[in-house]
Motif scaffolding. Structure first.
Motif, short mmCIF file in Angstrom:
data_model
loop_
_atom_site.label_atom_id
_atom_site.label_comp_id
_atom_site.label_asym_id
_atom_site.label_seq_id
_atom_site.Cartn_x
_atom_site.Cartn_y
_atom_site.Cartn_z
N SER A 140 0.83 -1.21 0.00
CA SER A 140 0.00 0.00 0.00
C SER A 140 0.86 1.26 0.00
O SER A 140 0.50 2.26 -0.63
N ARG A 141 2.01 1.23 0.69
CA ARG A 141 2.89 2.40 0.71
C ARG A 141 3.66 2.56 -0.58
O ARG A 141 3.99 3.67 -0.98
N LEU A 142 3.96 1.45 -1.25
CA LEU A 142 4.72 1.52 -2.50
C LEU A 142 3.84 1.89 -3.69
O LEU A 142 4.20 2.72 -4.51
N ALA A 143 2.70 1.25 -3.80
CA ALA A 143 1.87 1.38 -4.99
C ALA A 143 0.96 2.60 -4.97
O ALA A 143 0.17 2.78 -5.90
N ASP A 144 1.05 3.45 -3.94
CA ASP A 144 0.18 4.63 -3.91
C ASP A 144 0.69 5.75 -4.81
O ASP A 144 0.03 6.75 -4.99
N ARG A 145 1.86 5.58 -5.40
CA ARG A 145 2.41 6.56 -6.33
C ARG A 145 2.19 6.07 -7.76
O ARG A 145 2.37 4.90 -8.05
N LEU B 102 6.82 -5.05 -7.30
CA LEU B 102 6.99 -4.26 -6.08
C LEU B 102 8.46 -3.98 -5.79
O LEU B 102 8.80 -2.88 -5.35
N ALA B 103 9.33 -4.93 -6.07
CA ALA B 103 10.76 -4.71 -5.85
C ALA B 103 11.29 -3.63 -6.80
O ALA B 103 12.08 -2.76 -6.39
N ALA B 104 10.84 -3.63 -8.05
CA ALA B 104 11.25 -2.60 -9.00
C ALA B 104 10.72 -1.23 -8.57
O ALA B 104 11.43 -0.22 -8.66
N LEU B 105 9.49 -1.20 -8.11
CA LEU B 105 8.90 0.06 -7.64
C LEU B 105 9.65 0.59 -6.43
O LEU B 105 9.97 1.79 -6.35
#
Length: 149
Positions: free
Chosen positions: A29-34, A94-97
């Motif tokens: 949730s913290r990573l994909a919010d951008r 997610l790792a790339a993000l």
């Protein structure tokens, strides 16, 4: 935008991210919010694993392993990369993000709140595994019988 990081530092966080597995979904949730776009969607393939005789000698092909790679780009142009062992496409994305975000102003906060806890958990898991293996270790010795000097 030029990132100011030490190459070894990036290698370290990429290693932690690659080994994170399902633990990385806790931070989703913290990573994909951008907003971001996949430059190279997660794709699975094979990579040759090489070894060295004795750890330092002649190189040889050990075999192939499954890897998944991904490349993402944030709206500000930062690109993040990942290569992970296995077929988990969400983990690779997610790792790339996370890699892309760690190249910017979010680095300090993400290092403290995500990378360090993941690294500690991975270290503890490794130590637990080593302790379990050490508990089952058998020391063999040779008993010499009938030797007269």
């Amino acid at each position: 935008m030029k990132a100011d990081f030490v190459p070894n530092e990036r290698q370290r966080w990429m290693q932690v991210l690659a080994r994170a597995g399902d633990a990385l979904t806790e931070y989703e949730s913290r990573l994909a919010d951008r907003p971001y776009q996949c430059i190279r969607k997660p794709e699975t393939g094979m990579a040759m694993v090489r070894g060295r005789t004795g750890g330092t000698g002649q190189a040889f092909n050990l075999g192939e392993m499954t890897v998944t790679r991904c490349v993402v780009q944030l709206q500000d142009g930062r690109a993040g990369y990942s290569y992970i062992a296995g077929r988990n496409k969400r983990h690779a994305e997610l790792a790339a993000l996370a890699d892309a975000l760690l190249l910017g102003e979010e680095k300090t906060e993400l290092m403290q709140s995500m990378i360090e806890p993941l690294a500690r958990a991975q270290l503890k898991a490794r130590q637990d595994r080593e302790a379990e293996v050490a508990a089952s270790k058998v020391d063999f010795f040779t008993l010499l019988r009938g030797e007269n000097e």
